[in-house]
Scaffold this active site. Structure first.
Site, PDB file in Angstrom:
ATOM      1  N   LEU A 171       0.981  -1.228  -0.070  1.00  0.00           N
ATOM      2  CA  LEU A 171      -0.093  -0.127   0.033  1.00  0.00           C
ATOM      3  C   LEU A 171       0.779   1.211   0.053  1.00  0.00           C
ATOM      4  O   LEU A 171       0.603   2.250  -1.014  1.00  0.00           O
ATOM      5  CB  LEU A 171      -1.058  -0.024   1.030  1.00  0.00           C
ATOM      6  CG  LEU A 171      -1.800   1.398   1.421  1.00  0.00           C
ATOM      7  CD1 LEU A 171      -2.699   1.446   0.178  1.00  0.00           C
ATOM      8  CD2 LEU A 171      -2.681   1.158   2.644  1.00  0.00           C
ATOM      9  N   TYR A 172       1.693   1.289   0.785  1.00  0.00           N
ATOM     10  CA  TYR A 172       2.618   2.527   1.078  1.00  0.00           C
ATOM     11  C   TYR A 172       3.551   2.637  -0.219  1.00  0.00           C
ATOM     12  O   TYR A 172       3.461   3.619  -0.811  1.00  0.00           O
ATOM     13  CB  TYR A 172       3.634   2.367   2.318  1.00  0.00           C
ATOM     14  CG  TYR A 172       4.773   3.298   2.322  1.00  0.00           C
ATOM     15  CD1 TYR A 172       4.406   4.747   2.337  1.00  0.00           C
ATOM     16  CD2 TYR A 172       5.993   2.888   2.458  1.00  0.00           C
ATOM     17  CE1 TYR A 172       5.569   5.678   2.414  1.00  0.00           C
ATOM     18  CE2 TYR A 172       7.076   4.007   2.403  1.00  0.00           C
ATOM     19  CZ  TYR A 172       6.839   5.224   2.502  1.00  0.00           C
ATOM     20  OH  TYR A 172       7.717   5.889   2.565  1.00  0.00           O
ATOM     21  N   GLY A 173       4.182   1.431  -0.721  1.00  0.00           N
ATOM     22  CA  GLY A 173       5.140   1.575  -1.700  1.00  0.00           C
ATOM     23  C   GLY A 173       4.384   1.907  -3.005  1.00  0.00           C
ATOM     24  O   GLY A 173       4.945   2.585  -3.925  1.00  0.00           O
ATOM     25  N   SER A 174       3.116   1.600  -3.244  1.00  0.00           N
ATOM     26  CA  SER A 174       2.515   1.800  -4.502  1.00  0.00           C
ATOM     27  C   SER A 174       1.987   3.365  -4.608  1.00  0.00           C
ATOM     28  O   SER A 174       2.039   3.939  -5.687  1.00  0.00           O
ATOM     29  CB  SER A 174       1.131   1.174  -4.513  1.00  0.00           C
ATOM     30  OG  SER A 174       0.177   1.297  -3.664  1.00  0.00           O
ATOM     31  N   THR A 175       1.791   3.968  -3.344  1.00  0.00           N
ATOM     32  CA  THR A 175       1.495   5.694  -3.423  1.00  0.00           C
ATOM     33  C   THR A 175       2.803   5.882  -3.754  1.00  0.00           C
ATOM     34  O   THR A 175       2.651   7.055  -4.763  1.00  0.00           O
ATOM     35  CB  THR A 175       1.240   5.928  -2.107  1.00  0.00           C
ATOM     36  OG1 THR A 175       2.031   5.926  -0.891  1.00  0.00           O
ATOM     37  CG2 THR A 175      -0.346   5.198  -1.308  1.00  0.00           C
TER      38      THR A 175
END
Length: 244
Positions: free
Chosen positions: A151-155
């Site tokens: 989730l974090y990495g995709s943002t």
């Protein structure tokens, strides 16, 4: 003319270190974050060092809050913001199956939507004046898969693409858009990771976590004329993690 810099998420960590260094560069720094007391502390530190700064409270969760911050920053800056540093962000880790829709929207709201609409509000004015700089803070986990960090990495991967797209869109008008990609960095926000931060950092050639000051130096480089020929770059400040 004194330049005005808006630094989001600048009441602590990388954002604070960046704000203080831009203040030392002679810029009028607009410190922004959710906590007024911490913001006032950063402003006081910049002023004590001979700089100019003001605090604007902002809870960057949606387009409206981003627009409101941009409007206030322009008011303080007498109609101009010359440098925008998108440093505010949240980085929850966890399993995909455990992510709620509310949590998903909150992370994308702060990490992607807020920078998008801040750029939408401020970059056109920079383009009209023929100069300006935007620096986005991404992360090394935008570049590779890591369990629990999707989730974090995709943002931040979205922010990497936006960095390049905005460079193509605004660069011909004199606005430089770049990004800094930190690796494991010791800040107030990562303190809860404890030994896990050291273990993550051990995989890189530097063998240790970075500091907020080390990352901020790279941000300031990209925000100033020292990087006048740099457009659309993502500068790794990750202790060499990109090399392994």
């Amino acid at each position: 003319m004194k330049k005005t810099a808006l630094v989001t998420g600048s009441t602590s960590g990388i954002g604070r270190a960046t704000a203080e260094r831009l203040g030392a560069q002679g810029m009028h720094v607009i410190v922004s974050g959710r906590h007024e007391e911490r913001g006032d502390t950063v402003v006081a530190a910049i002023r004590a060092a001979g700089g100019t700064a003001d605090f604007v409270r902002a809870d960057l969760r949606d387009a409206d809050s981003a627009r409101a911050l941009a409007t206030e920053a322009l008011r303080i800056g007498d109609g101009r913001v010359d440098v925008l540093v998108n440093s505010a962000g949240i980085f929850p880790f966890g399993a995909t199956a455990d992510t709620s829709e509310e949590g998903f929207d909150a992370v994308y709201g702060l990490n992607v939507k807020a920078p998008y609409f801040l750029v939408a509000e401020l970059a056109p004015g920079m383009a009209e004046r023929g100069e300006g700089a935007v620096v986005n803070i991404t992360t090394m986990v935008a570049e590779f898969g890591a369990s629990g960090m999707g989730l974090y990495g995709s943002t931040k991967a979205a922010l990497v693409l936006l960095t390049k797209s905005w460079a193509a869109e605004f660069g011909p008008s004199g606005v430089r858009v770049n990004a800094v990609s930190p690796g494991p960095t010791r800040t107030e926000g990562t303190a809860a990771m404890g030994e896990a931060l050291d273990q993550l950092a051990a995989a890189g050639p530097a063998g240790r976590p970075g500091t907020a000051d080390e990352v901020a130096e790279a941000v300031v480089f990209l925000a100033t004329d020292a990087a006048s020929f740099v457009h659309g770059a993502v500068l790794p400040v990750d202790g060499g993690r990109i090399a392994v």
